[in-house]
Design a protein around this motif. Structure first.
Motif, PDB file in Angstrom:
ATOM      1  N   PRO A  51      86.906  48.073 143.811  1.00  0.00           N
ATOM      2  CA  PRO A  51      87.904  48.977 143.234  1.00  0.00           C
ATOM      3  C   PRO A  51      87.379  49.791 142.050  1.00  0.00           C
ATOM      4  CG  PRO A  51      88.403  46.664 142.750  1.00  0.00           C
ATOM      5  CD  PRO A  51      87.297  46.661 143.737  1.00  0.00           C
ATOM      6  N   ARG A  54      85.412  54.656 141.858  1.00  0.00           N
ATOM      7  CA  ARG A  54      86.407  55.739 141.930  1.00  0.00           C
ATOM      8  C   ARG A  54      85.708  57.018 141.514  1.00  0.00           C
ATOM      9  NH1 ARG A  54      91.637  54.979 141.957  1.00  0.00           N
ATOM     10  NH2 ARG A  54      91.962  56.764 140.580  1.00  0.00           N
ATOM     11  N   ARG A  85      84.589  60.933 148.848  1.00  0.00           N
ATOM     12  CA  ARG A  85      85.485  60.650 147.719  1.00  0.00           C
ATOM     13  C   ARG A  85      86.089  59.267 147.876  1.00  0.00           C
ATOM     14  NH1 ARG A  85      89.292  65.309 146.003  1.00  0.00           N
ATOM     15  NH2 ARG A  85      87.257  65.870 145.148  1.00  0.00           N
ATOM     16  N   GLU A  87      88.997  56.962 146.435  1.00  0.00           N
ATOM     17  CA  GLU A  87      90.239  57.103 145.683  1.00  0.00           C
ATOM     18  C   GLU A  87      91.293  56.235 146.336  1.00  0.00           C
ATOM     19  OE1 GLU A  87      91.841  61.140 143.720  1.00  0.00           O
ATOM     20  OE2 GLU A  87      91.906  61.117 145.892  1.00  0.00           O
ATOM     21  N   ASP A  88      92.019  55.490 145.511  1.00  0.00           N
ATOM     22  CA  ASP A  88      93.115  54.658 146.025  1.00  0.00           C
ATOM     23  C   ASP A  88      92.662  53.748 147.160  1.00  0.00           C
ATOM     24  OD1 ASP A  88      94.756  55.992 144.220  1.00  0.00           O
ATOM     25  OD2 ASP A  88      95.196  57.575 145.680  1.00  0.00           O
ATOM     26  N   HIS A 476      85.362  59.685 138.583  1.00  0.00           N
ATOM     27  CA  HIS A 476      86.625  60.339 138.254  1.00  0.00           C
ATOM     28  C   HIS A 476      86.987  60.073 136.800  1.00  0.00           C
ATOM     29  CE1 HIS A 476      88.102  60.706 142.714  1.00  0.00           C
ATOM     30  NE2 HIS A 476      87.083  61.491 142.419  1.00  0.00           N
ATOM     31  N   THR A 484      82.528  57.091 132.569  1.00  0.00           N
ATOM     32  CA  THR A 484      83.975  57.085 132.713  1.00  0.00           C
ATOM     33  C   THR A 484      84.647  57.383 131.372  1.00  0.00           C
ATOM     34  OG1 THR A 484      83.832  54.724 132.455  1.00  0.00           O
ATOM     35  CG2 THR A 484      84.083  55.547 134.669  1.00  0.00           C
TER      36      THR A 484
END
Ligand SMILES: [Fe+2]
Length: 487
Positions: A51, A54, A85, A87-88, A476, A484
Motif C-alpha cells: 500500500p 502510490r 499508476r 492508486e487506491d 504522489h 513524499t
C-alpha cells in the motif's frame, strides 16, 4: 483489465524506404515499435502491491511514429512514455508519444521529415523554422523537479509533460536556459537543488546549471573543453560535480554532411573533471586518464579529500554512429574511481567483472555514500544485441552482490528505485522495470523487493511495451521524483 481508451495511429510506408533494407535490430524483437496509444485500468496483478506504493512509474524510450527514411539509429525514435499508476490499491497503464513540434509536422505531412544520427536529413525550410534542424524526440529519460515533469533528450531543451503523459511543450526555465539539457540531471536530496549540464557542438562546449528547489535557474556557468564531445552522464556528490571529457568527438559538420557525427578519437585521451559546487566559477580540476568510455554513472560521494565515483565503464565507445570500420567494445562493467583532490592522484578499480549497465541508486541518497547500488545484468551482450535478463544489487561497502533474474524468455532494462516512504534504510523500497516475454509478445511491470531481491508483485500489462531507456518513480504528493515530503 479494462481498456478505457485506444487510439490507433496508423502510418504509411514512406515512398523512399529501400525495399530490401535489412531491418534494424533496434526496430525488431523487443525494440519493435508500437503504433497506438491506450489507457487501461484494473490491471491484473500477481502478488500484492504494497500500500505504500502510490505514484506513477514512467519510462521513456524511442518509438518511431513513422518508418525511418534512412538507416535507423537507436537514439533516433520519437519518445514514447509508458506509465503505470498505482492508486487506491489498483494499477492502470497508459502510453503516449512525446508530441514534439517535429513529430507534429511529420503527422501533418503524413510521413517522416527528419533523418537521424546515422543518416542526417535537413527538414524542409518551413519545418526548420518551426521545429529546428534536429527533432526534439525527448526519448531518453524522465525527471521531475519543482512540480514539473520533463522528458529529456541530451541534444535539446527539456519537454514538459503532465502525469497523464500529455505533452505540455518545451521548457526553458523562463528563458534562462541556454543550450540543451542532459538527459541525466541529478537532484540533491539534501538541498532539493536540480543539478545538470548541457553539451553543445559549439563553444562553450558545456554549460553547468543549478535550479533551486522552486525551479528557478540560479546558476549557469560555461565550462571550457578543448573540443566538443558527447557527454551522456555526469556525477554529483554533496560537494562536487564530476564531468567526463571522453574522446567521443562530436562533429556537427560531419553529421550534416552525412558522415559519422560522433567519432571515437582515443588519441585525445580521457579526463575526469571535478568542480566544487560551492565555487561553480572556479577552474575545473582535471584528472588525465587512459581513454575509456562510459554512458552511465551509478553514484558519487565525497570521502575526505577525495571524490569517489562509480560507473559502468568500457574501453571505448560502445555505440555505432555510421562508421564503416566500427569495432564493438567489450560490454561495460562496474568501476570505481577515486579522485584525490589533495594529491592529484586517481585510482581505478573494477568492482565487478559481469557486464552491467543502467546503474541506479536510491535517489533519496544520491550523492551520498550509499551502501547499495543496482544495475541491469545481461544474458547476452554481443555485436549489436543486448538482452537485460535481471537486476544485480551491489553491496558497495561489503563488496558483495545478489541478483534477481527475470523469466528465461524475458528481457528487461533499467530498474528505477521506489523508496518506501515509511522506512529509511538505504535499500528500503522496490525496484521497478518493464519486462517482455519475447516469445509471447507480452509485457509485465515487475516489482522487486530491494532488500530481498525477490519478486513482490507483477502487474500484467495490456500490451507489449517495447524496450526503452530510462524511467523514474513519481511519488504522489511529491514535487520531485521520489520524495513524499519536501522536494
Ligand atoms: Fe542514459
Amino acid at each position: 483489465m479494462r481498456i478505457v481508451e485506444q487510439r490507433e495511429l496508423t502510418h504509411d510506408q514512406p515512398a523512399d524506404q529501400p525495399a530490401d533494407a535489412a531491418p534494424s535490430p533496434w526496430l525488431t524483437g523487443a525494440w519493435e515499435p508500437i503504433h497506438d496509444e491506450i489507457v487501461a485500468g484494473d490491471l491484473a496483478v500477481t502478488g500484492v502491491i504494497p500500500p505504500q506504493i502510490r505514484g506513477d512509474y514512467v519510462r521513456n524510450g524511442p518509438n518511431p511514429a513513422f518508418d525511418p527514411p534512412g538507416r535507423y539509429h537507436i537514439f533516433d525514435g520519437d519518445g514514447m512514455l509508458h506509465g503505470v499508476r498505482f492508486e487506491d490499491g489498483q494499477a492502470s497503464y497508459r502510453n503516449r508519444w512525446v508530441d514534439s513540434a517535429g513529430l507534429r509536422a511529420e503527422r501533418r505531412a503524413g510521413g517522416p521529415l527528419y533523418g537521424g544520427l546515422n543518416e542526417f536529413r535537413m527538414p524542409p525550410q518551413e519545418v526548420l523554422a518551426e521545429a529546428g534542424p534536429l527533432k526534439n524526440t525527448a526519448n531518453t529519460h524522465v525527471w521531475r523537479h519543482a512540480g514539473r515533469a520533463f522528458a529529456l533528450l541530451e541534444a535539446t531543451r527539456p519537454t514538459e509533460f503532465d502525469l497523464d503523459l500529455n505533452t505540455i511543450g518545451e521548457y526553458d526555465f523562463d528563458g534562462l536556459l541556454q543550450g540543451p539539457m542532459t538527459a541525466h540531471p541529478k537532484t540533491d536530496p539534501e538541498t532539493g537543488e536540480l543539478i545538470f549540464f548541457g553539451y553543445s557542438p559549439f563553444p562553450p562546449f558545456i554549460r553547468y546549471h543549478v535550479a533551486d528547489p522552486a525551479g528557478r535557474l540560479v546558476t549557469s556557468v560555461p565550462i571550457d573543453l578543448p573540443r566538443a564531445v558527447m557527454m551522456h552522464d555526469f556525477a554529483v556528490s554533496r560537494d562536487h560535480v564530476v564531468f567526463f571529457d571522453l574522446p567521443a568527438v562530436f562533429d556537427v559538420k560531419a553529421l550534416v554532411e552525412g558522415k559519422p557525427g560522433i567519432r571515437w578519437e582515443p588519441e585525445h585521451g580521457a579526463r575526469i573533471g571535478v568542480l566544487r559546487r560551492s565555487e561553480p566559477t572556479s577552474p575545473v580540476r582535471w584528472f588525465e586518464m587512459e581513454p575509456f568510455w562510459m554512458f552511465h554513472v551509478l553514484n558519487a560521494h565525497d570521502d575526505g579529500d577525495a571524490v569517489v565515483v562509480e560507473a559502468c565503464r568500457t574501453t571505448k565507445l560502445n555505440a555505432e554512429f555510421g562508421e564503416e570500420d566500427f569495432e564493438p567494445a567489450p560490454p561495460p562493467t562496474l568501476h570505481r574511481w577515486r579522485l584525490d583532490l589533495a594529491s592529484g592522484a586517481v585510482s581505478e578499480e573494477q568492482v565487478d567483472d559481469r557486464p552491467t549497465d543502467f546503474p541506479r541508486v536510491n535517489d533519496d541518497l544520491a550523492g551520498l555514500n550509499t551502501r547499495y547500488g543496482y544495475a541491469g545484468h545481461t544474458r547476452r551482450w554481443d555485436d549489436g544485441s543486448v538482452e537485460f535478463s535481471g537486476i544485480t544489487k551491489y553491496d558497495l561497502h561489503g563488496g558483495t552482490s545478489s541478483a534477481h533474474d527475470f523469466g528465461p524468455r524475458e528481457v528487461g532494462g533499467e530498474a528505477a528505485f521506489v523508496p518506501d516512504p515509511e522506512r529509511s534504510d538505504d535499500d528500503a523500497g522496490w525496484l521497478m522495470t518493464y519486462v517482455t516475454d519475447l516469445a509471447a509478445g507480452s509485457s509485465d511491470l515487475v516489482i522487486v523487493d530491494a532488500q530481498t531481491m525477490e519478486q513482490t508483485a507483477r502487474v500484467h500489462l495490456p500490451r507489449r511495451v517495447p524496450s526503452g531507456f530510462h524511467g523514474n518513480w513519481f511519488a504522489h504528493g511529491a514535487q520531485g521524483n521520489n520524495r513524499t515530503v519536501g522536494i
